[in-house]
Design an enzyme around this catalytic site. Sequence first.
Site, mmCIF file in Angstrom:
data_model
loop_
_atom_site.group_PDB
_atom_site.id
_atom_site.type_symbol
_atom_site.label_atom_id
_atom_site.label_comp_id
_atom_site.label_asym_id
_atom_site.label_seq_id
_atom_site.Cartn_x
_atom_site.Cartn_y
_atom_site.Cartn_z
ATOM 1 N N GLY A 40 1.181 -0.819 0.197
ATOM 2 C CA GLY A 40 0.222 0.238 0.146
ATOM 3 C C GLY A 40 0.713 1.237 0.286
ATOM 4 O O GLY A 40 0.644 1.853 0.607
ATOM 5 N N SER A 43 -0.236 5.095 -1.531
ATOM 6 C CA SER A 43 -1.217 5.869 -0.553
ATOM 7 C C SER A 43 -1.022 6.725 0.812
ATOM 8 O O SER A 43 -0.407 5.621 1.107
ATOM 9 C CB SER A 43 -2.716 5.984 -1.185
ATOM 10 O OG SER A 43 -3.875 6.739 -0.654
ATOM 11 N N GLY A 44 -1.679 7.854 1.010
ATOM 12 C CA GLY A 44 -1.232 7.675 2.682
ATOM 13 C C GLY A 44 -0.108 7.515 3.269
ATOM 14 O O GLY A 44 1.149 8.376 2.959
ATOM 15 N N ILE A 45 -0.652 7.109 4.409
ATOM 16 C CA ILE A 45 0.714 6.596 5.296
ATOM 17 C C ILE A 45 2.469 6.177 4.731
ATOM 18 O O ILE A 45 3.211 6.027 4.955
ATOM 19 C CB ILE A 45 0.281 5.860 6.505
ATOM 20 C CG1 ILE A 45 -0.828 6.937 7.588
ATOM 21 C CG2 ILE A 45 1.609 5.333 7.425
ATOM 22 C CD1 ILE A 45 -1.712 5.990 8.540
ATOM 23 N N GLY A 46 1.602 4.833 3.852
ATOM 24 C CA GLY A 46 2.463 4.404 3.121
ATOM 25 C C GLY A 46 3.442 5.035 2.234
ATOM 26 O O GLY A 46 4.606 4.677 1.850
ATOM 27 N N LEU A 93 -4.053 -7.499 -2.504
ATOM 28 C CA LEU A 93 -3.984 -8.221 -1.405
ATOM 29 C C LEU A 93 -5.104 -9.017 -0.965
ATOM 30 O O LEU A 93 -4.516 -10.139 -0.132
ATOM 31 C CB LEU A 93 -3.832 -7.508 -0.002
ATOM 32 C CG LEU A 93 -2.309 -7.096 0.675
ATOM 33 C CD1 LEU A 93 -2.254 -5.403 1.093
ATOM 34 C CD2 LEU A 93 -1.746 -7.907 1.113
ATOM 35 N N ASN A 119 1.485 -2.436 5.759
ATOM 36 C CA ASN A 119 0.743 -1.224 6.173
ATOM 37 C C ASN A 119 -1.041 -1.345 4.728
ATOM 38 O O ASN A 119 -1.359 0.007 5.906
ATOM 39 C CB ASN A 119 2.116 0.202 4.963
ATOM 40 C CG ASN A 119 1.271 1.112 4.805
ATOM 41 O OD1 ASN A 119 0.855 2.013 5.608
ATOM 42 N ND2 ASN A 119 0.844 1.366 3.549
ATOM 43 N N SER A 174 -4.513 -0.935 14.274
ATOM 44 C CA SER A 174 -5.377 0.563 14.768
ATOM 45 C C SER A 174 -6.094 0.670 16.273
ATOM 46 O O SER A 174 -6.064 -0.968 16.435
ATOM 47 C CB SER A 174 -6.312 1.042 13.638
ATOM 48 O OG SER A 174 -7.149 1.783 14.198
ATOM 49 N N TYR A 196 -23.277 -8.410 9.587
ATOM 50 C CA TYR A 196 -22.009 -7.896 9.295
ATOM 51 C C TYR A 196 -22.275 -6.787 9.573
ATOM 52 O O TYR A 196 -23.890 -5.448 9.319
ATOM 53 C CB TYR A 196 -21.843 -7.858 7.587
ATOM 54 C CG TYR A 196 -21.213 -7.401 7.242
ATOM 55 C CD1 TYR A 196 -19.896 -7.597 7.180
ATOM 56 C CD2 TYR A 196 -20.671 -5.536 6.417
ATOM 57 C CE1 TYR A 196 -18.037 -7.294 6.753
ATOM 58 C CE2 TYR A 196 -19.988 -4.949 5.752
ATOM 59 C CZ TYR A 196 -18.539 -5.629 6.137
ATOM 60 O OH TYR A 196 -17.497 -4.701 5.654
HETATM 61 N N1 NAP Z 1 -4.961 6.527 8.769
HETATM 62 C C1 NAP Z 1 -5.624 7.182 9.726
HETATM 63 O O1 NAP Z 1 -6.497 7.277 10.657
HETATM 64 C C2 NAP Z 1 -5.557 5.098 10.177
HETATM 65 C C3 NAP Z 1 -5.647 5.048 11.630
HETATM 66 C C4 NAP Z 1 -5.653 3.455 12.257
HETATM 67 C C5 NAP Z 1 -4.359 2.558 11.506
HETATM 68 N N2 NAP Z 1 -4.506 3.292 9.903
HETATM 69 C C6 NAP Z 1 -3.553 1.375 9.046
HETATM 70 O O2 NAP Z 1 -3.409 2.525 8.438
HETATM 71 C C7 NAP Z 1 -2.729 1.957 6.990
HETATM 72 C C8 NAP Z 1 -2.498 2.417 5.679
HETATM 73 O O3 NAP Z 1 -3.590 3.786 5.659
HETATM 74 P P1 NAP Z 1 -3.682 4.704 4.868
HETATM 75 O O4 NAP Z 1 -4.547 6.098 6.217
HETATM 76 O O5 NAP Z 1 -2.348 5.527 4.201
HETATM 77 O O6 NAP Z 1 -4.766 4.648 4.041
HETATM 78 P P2 NAP Z 1 -4.717 4.718 2.544
HETATM 79 O O7 NAP Z 1 -4.563 6.219 2.047
HETATM 80 O O8 NAP Z 1 -5.794 4.771 1.593
HETATM 81 O O9 NAP Z 1 -3.576 3.425 2.111
HETATM 82 C C9 NAP Z 1 -3.950 2.925 1.711
HETATM 83 C C10 NAP Z 1 -3.277 1.653 1.015
HETATM 84 O O10 NAP Z 1 -3.478 0.319 0.947
HETATM 85 C C11 NAP Z 1 -3.608 -0.134 -0.278
HETATM 86 N N3 NAP Z 1 -5.360 -1.222 -0.938
HETATM 87 C C12 NAP Z 1 -5.997 -1.406 0.096
HETATM 88 N N4 NAP Z 1 -6.717 -2.784 -0.208
HETATM 89 C C13 NAP Z 1 -5.760 -2.917 -1.056
HETATM 90 C C14 NAP Z 1 -5.894 -4.210 -2.186
HETATM 91 N N5 NAP Z 1 -7.080 -4.623 -1.922
HETATM 92 N N6 NAP Z 1 -4.235 -4.940 -2.583
HETATM 93 C C15 NAP Z 1 -3.593 -3.881 -2.211
HETATM 94 N N7 NAP Z 1 -3.186 -2.354 -1.578
HETATM 95 C C16 NAP Z 1 -4.560 -2.392 -1.216
HETATM 96 C C17 NAP Z 1 -4.361 0.736 -1.111
HETATM 97 O O11 NAP Z 1 -4.268 1.032 -2.525
HETATM 98 P P3 NAP Z 1 -5.321 1.740 -2.926
HETATM 99 O O12 NAP Z 1 -4.404 3.063 -3.300
HETATM 100 O O13 NAP Z 1 -5.163 1.619 -4.491
HETATM 101 O O14 NAP Z 1 -6.422 1.547 -2.451
HETATM 102 C C18 NAP Z 1 -3.446 2.215 -0.244
HETATM 103 O O15 NAP Z 1 -2.578 2.395 -0.725
HETATM 104 C C19 NAP Z 1 -3.835 0.910 7.001
HETATM 105 O O16 NAP Z 1 -3.912 -0.255 7.140
HETATM 106 C C20 NAP Z 1 -4.930 1.671 7.435
HETATM 107 O O17 NAP Z 1 -5.430 0.975 9.217
HETATM 108 C C21 NAP Z 1 -5.103 4.346 9.766
#
Ligand code: NAP
Length: 317
Positions: A40, A43-46, A93, A119, A174, A196
């Site tokens: 990942g 986008s975002g944290i990654g 994934l 991530n 999280s 669900y």
């Molecule tokens: N942001 C927060 O406040 C927060 C809080 C607690 C935990 N987290 C955790 O931090 C991690 C990163 O999240 P983020 O906030 O950076 O979110 P994000 O900006 O949505 O980034 C998530 C990344 O995961 C990828 N992804 C999602 N589904 C996927 C799949 N099926 N196969 C491959 N890649 C996939 C997305 O790709 P696409 O761009 O293609 O969708 C994106 O690159 C996550 O595990 C999240 O649960 C975040």
Amino acid sequence: MRYFSQATGIRGPSGFGSRSTAEQVTDSIDASGRTVIITGGSSGIGVETARVMALRGAHVIIGARNLEAADSVKQGILQNTPSAKIDIIELELSSQNSVRAFADKFLAMNLPLNILINNAGVMNCPYNLSEDGIELQFATNHIGHFLLANLLLDKMKSTAEETGIEGRIVILSSAAHLVTYREGIRFDKINDKNTYNSHSAYGQSKLANILHAKELAKHLKEEGANVTVNAVNPGLIKTNLMRHSVFYFTMLRVLLFVLWKNIPQGAATSCYVALHPSLKGVSGEYFADCNIETPTAKGRNEELAKKLWELSETLIK
Ligand SMILES: NC(=O)c1ccc[n+]([C@@H]2O[C@H](COP(=O)([O-])OP(=O)(O)OC[C@H]3O[C@@H](n4cnc5c(N)ncnc54)[C@H](OP(=O)(O)O)[C@@H]3O)[C@@H](O)[C@H]2O)c1
């Protein structure tokens, strides 16, 4: 106390806190010669995790399903760090075939593997099944990463053995692991559509991330492998993750604005746990704001961790 330090940025025993950024927590760490996989990273944290890992000299492999977005991340990093080593491998994934293809492609590159950062994630999606017939949030956030770690573990162990450098697995969880279903993990109802709940299903998958780290750490310790594994709560950060709950998170941003972090702060705990030398030998822990924290009772439940491991093994067969 935790919310107070989160809101104020007061530093914990590690010397870092909620306001520390990924660059600050890795300041003067040399990661050259290390290879890191980040799922990942598009986008975002990654993205920030990939950028800072590359800045510290690591060879970064981004696993992404959106190759165009991943390539623009790569170009952006190269603009500021022309020496950055970045490769992109397709990874969906929620598809076990795709995870296996990703691992095959990476292993064919004949690189070492020092760090794996699990991530990627999705949150609060409407009910859906993955192509393998598993509820989508559980399939993406936990099972895909469980399979990925399994497929890459021998490479991580042999790299650690050959180089003497401790291997590290970082699993993004999280605070939402708190809001899982009553049973924690619904072993008999993982795919149940009638009951669900998208929030509980996300919480369940994030609890699974903590239990995965805990059980894998136990196995690695028993084997004497020089590889650690820890779970990380990055905090509250505005990213694309919130796409299915825009109203809910807009409210949360208004009500809890003091707790929100920016993306460089959100990537700090992952980078700290992946690289900081003070964490040598630390395994099976849960980190928030770059400090060890205690997860919920379910997150500490060894029986639950063992049962989840068994279920996960069945689901990847
Ligand atoms: N942001 C927060 O406040 C927060 C809080 C607690 C935990 N987290 C955790 O931090 C991690 C990163 O999240 P983020 O906030 O950076 O979110 P994000 O900006 O949505 O980034 C998530 C990344 O995961 C990828 N992804 C999602 N589904 C996927 C799949 N099926 N196969 C491959 N890649 C996939 C997305 O790709 P696409 O761009 O293609 O969708 C994106 O690159 C996550 O595990 C999240 O649960 C975040």
